[in-house]
Design a protein around this motif. Structure first.
Motif, PDB file in Angstrom:
ATOM      1  N   THR A 259       0.900   4.144  -3.079  1.00  0.00           N
ATOM      2  CA  THR A 259       0.659   5.567  -2.816  1.00  0.00           C
ATOM      3  C   THR A 259       1.835   6.408  -3.273  1.00  0.00           C
ATOM      4  N   ASP A 260       3.045   5.940  -3.003  1.00  0.00           N
ATOM      5  CA  ASP A 260       4.219   6.679  -3.461  1.00  0.00           C
ATOM      6  C   ASP A 260       4.277   6.733  -4.986  1.00  0.00           C
TER       7      ASP A 260
ATOM      8  N   GLU B 143      -7.289   6.984  -6.585  1.00  0.00           N
ATOM      9  CA  GLU B 143      -6.444   7.434  -5.471  1.00  0.00           C
ATOM     10  C   GLU B 143      -5.912   8.836  -5.731  1.00  0.00           C
TER      11      GLU B 143
ATOM     12  N   GLN C  23      -6.501  -0.410  -3.781  1.00  0.00           N
ATOM     13  CA  GLN C  23      -5.409   0.026  -4.642  1.00  0.00           C
ATOM     14  C   GLN C  23      -5.039  -0.988  -5.715  1.00  0.00           C
TER      15      GLN C  23
ATOM     16  N   ASN D 207      -5.705   7.001   5.004  1.00  0.00           N
ATOM     17  CA  ASN D 207      -5.351   5.579   4.883  1.00  0.00           C
ATOM     18  C   ASN D 207      -6.201   4.924   3.810  1.00  0.00           C
ATOM     19  N   ILE D 208      -5.549   4.296   2.834  1.00  0.00           N
ATOM     20  CA  ILE D 208      -6.250   3.579   1.768  1.00  0.00           C
ATOM     21  C   ILE D 208      -5.764   2.138   1.767  1.00  0.00           C
TER      22      ILE D 208
ATOM     23  N   LYS E 137      -5.465   3.714  -9.511  1.00  0.00           N
ATOM     24  CA  LYS E 137      -4.519   4.811  -9.270  1.00  0.00           C
ATOM     25  C   LYS E 137      -5.150   6.149  -9.626  1.00  0.00           C
TER      26      LYS E 137
ATOM     27  N   SER F 168       0.811  -1.208   0.000  1.00  0.00           N
ATOM     28  CA  SER F 168       0.000   0.000   0.000  1.00  0.00           C
ATOM     29  C   SER F 168       0.854   1.273   0.000  1.00  0.00           C
ATOM     30  N   PRO F 169       1.886   1.381   0.863  1.00  0.00           N
ATOM     31  CA  PRO F 169       2.733   2.574   0.808  1.00  0.00           C
ATOM     32  C   PRO F 169       3.430   2.735  -0.542  1.00  0.00           C
TER      33      PRO F 169
ATOM     34  N   TRP G  41      -1.478  12.924   2.478  1.00  0.00           N
ATOM     35  CA  TRP G  41      -0.708  11.754   2.905  1.00  0.00           C
ATOM     36  C   TRP G  41      -1.389  11.002   4.040  1.00  0.00           C
TER      37      TRP G  41
ATOM     38  N   ARG H  62      -6.331  12.028  -3.205  1.00  0.00           N
ATOM     39  CA  ARG H  62      -5.102  12.593  -2.634  1.00  0.00           C
ATOM     40  C   ARG H  62      -4.954  14.084  -2.950  1.00  0.00           C
TER      41      ARG H  62
ATOM     42  N   VAL I 159       1.672   6.778  -7.016  1.00  0.00           N
ATOM     43  CA  VAL I 159       0.714   7.809  -7.426  1.00  0.00           C
ATOM     44  C   VAL I 159       1.320   9.194  -7.230  1.00  0.00           C
TER      45      VAL I 159
END
Length: 464
Positions: A131-132, A245, A362, A356-357, A242, A127-128, A353, A249, A134
């Motif tokens: 997100t990074d 997300e 994702q 929490n997703i 993505k 997950s991190p 940031w 974000r 994206v």
């Protein structure tokens, strides 16, 4: 769809992506399994076809079977030779500036996404890491503006809406624009265009020269929903997950207008995130709005949320009917509260940031017939997990409606079958039937043939 007038032209970038490496150029030229040319051609054709009244990616591609792009690397940078391109993207032989900018934005995002995917395959399993990824995609597109006060409102809603609903979305956009708010949408027609157009006029009245009209899309969607000409920042994310997300974000608030399956998918995605206990304290303005004539639509949607996700989910949004000024005031005030919260938490204004997703929101969902029929739509699931699976069901319906891959799969194997508890299937069937009756599944004038069958686990009889 009949082929339109075409043109041959030579186009060079201006201000961005003026150079590519030889390996990147070769990737863009390749037609095979690992090549990027078919993807770039599909996105380029959609961009050059801005203003199309079709929402069928397969039909658009078939209307320009001879369209080709020759990518030329020269000492002064990249040049594209376009053959049999849609002529409406040109004026007196010169490509319209916004079309040229979006064309090279597509190239930028496709090249960078491929490079990032190849470089960090393992990172995209966490997950991190996703997100990074994206974040990196958005930063590469230069849409993350450090130091800019929160003012980005995401507008979701349908491409197949009535003229009254479209005009209402413009009025809401105008009211927000007068308050200095910028607009982000899925970049296509309908609700994706109306708020941008209204805000553009309002910004002109307020002498705002730094207007931002951000369009976030993905390859299969852009092929069916060409960008509208108001968009001045375009980002093509690799897949729908993505893209979704990226929306949440960059958003400082979200407004949902009337829509169809895609809009329901977006609402379920966001509600599932907001229902996660880890996100309970994070302010996230969510308004549902439309003209008086759309009130039954929101009543049906609200009932569906109550019947499937419950009262708690209904508390995550506010419905405002037929009052653009009130929508804009509420959103502007809410965005100010988001600013104060981010300041206290030392969270960035330009990228949320703290939200929490879960990985389940994702990971890309491929809507094959097998995956659609095996979705777990059980009333025993935690509500944020049920929301995730309902979102996937709607994502598959969107694919069957407008995406080339989904349309071809339906033509070959018949409609998707969606199974689940009767307590979930009945409200789902009722909502989808309302979308069909209200002609929210396709652009006006086209006949809709459902790409799905709703099944109930008790008797497995298709519901229509």
């Amino acid at each position: 769809m009949e082929a339109n007038r075409t043109i041959n032209a030579s186009v060079s970038p201006k201000g961005s992506l003026e150079v590519l490496s030889r390996i990147e150029v070769e990737k863009l030229k390749q037609i095979g399994e690992n090549g990027l040319y078919p993807l770039f051609r599909r996105c380029a054709l959609a961009i050059l076809n801005t203003g199309s009244k079709s929402d069928n990616a397969k039909a658009i591609l078939e209307a320009y079977p001879d369209f080709e792009i020759e990518i030329i690397q020269q000492d002064r940078g990249i040049r594209l030779e376009l053959h049999n391109a849609p002529a409406n993207a040109f004026v007196d032989g010169e490509m319209i500036a916004s079309s040229r900018e979006m064309l090279f934005s597509a190239m930028r995002d496709i090249v960078y996404s491929e490079a990032e995917r190849s470089r960090r395959k393992h990172d995209l399993e966490s997950s991190p890491g996703i997100t990074d990824h994206v974040f990196q995609l958005l930063r590469n597109a230069d849409v993350l503006h450090a130091g800019e006060s929160p003012n980005m409102v995401v507008c979701w809603g349908g491409h197949s809406i009535s003229q009254e609903e479209y005009q209402y979305s413009k009025e809401v956009g105008h009211s927000m624009g007068l308050r200095g708010l910028n607009i982000c949408t899925g970049c296509g027609p309908g609700v994706m265009k109306g708020p941008m157009k209204g805000a553009a006029i309002a910004h002109a009245k307020q002498h705002i020269t730094s207007s931002r009209f951000l369009g976030l899309t993905e390859p299969d969607i852009i092929a069916a929903e060409a960008p509208n000409p108001i968009v001045n920042e375009l980002v093509i994310l690799p897949d729908i997950e993505k893209r979704l997300e990226a929306f949440v974000r960059v958003a400082h608030g979200i407004i949902i207008f009337p829509g169809g399956a895609g809009t329901a998918e977006e609402l379920l995605y966001l509600l599932g995130i907001l229902l996660n206990p880890k996100n309970q304290s994070i302010p996230f303005p969510l308004l549902l709005t439309g003209p008086k004539s759309s009130e039954p639509y929101f009543q049906q949607l609200n009932e569906f949320i109550n019947d499937t996700l419950g009262f708690e989910a209904q508390q995550k949004y506010k419905i405002i009917i037929d009052d653009p000024e009130q929508v804009a005031r509420v959103m502007a005030n809410s965005v100010e509260r988001v600013k104060q919260y981010r300041r206290r938490q030392n969270d960035a204004y330009y990228f949320n940031w703290e939200l929490n997703i879960d990985l389940s929101y994702q990971q890309p969902f491929i809507p094959t017939h097998e995956n659609m029929s095996s979705l777990d739509l059980s009333a025993d699931l935690e509500i944020h997990q049920l929301a995730a699976n309902l979102r996937r069901a709607f994502s598959g319906i969107v694919a069957g409606n407008v995406k080339e891959s989904g349309i071809r799969a339906i033509e070959q194997h018949g409609p998707y079958q969606i199974n689940g508890d009767p307590t979930i299937m009945r409200p789902l069937d009722k909502l989808l039937e309302a979308f069909v009756q209200q002609k929210r599944m396709k652009l006006p004038g086209s006949t809709y043939i459902p790409c799905y069958q709703i099944m109930q686990e008790v008797d497995q009889k298709p519901q229509t």
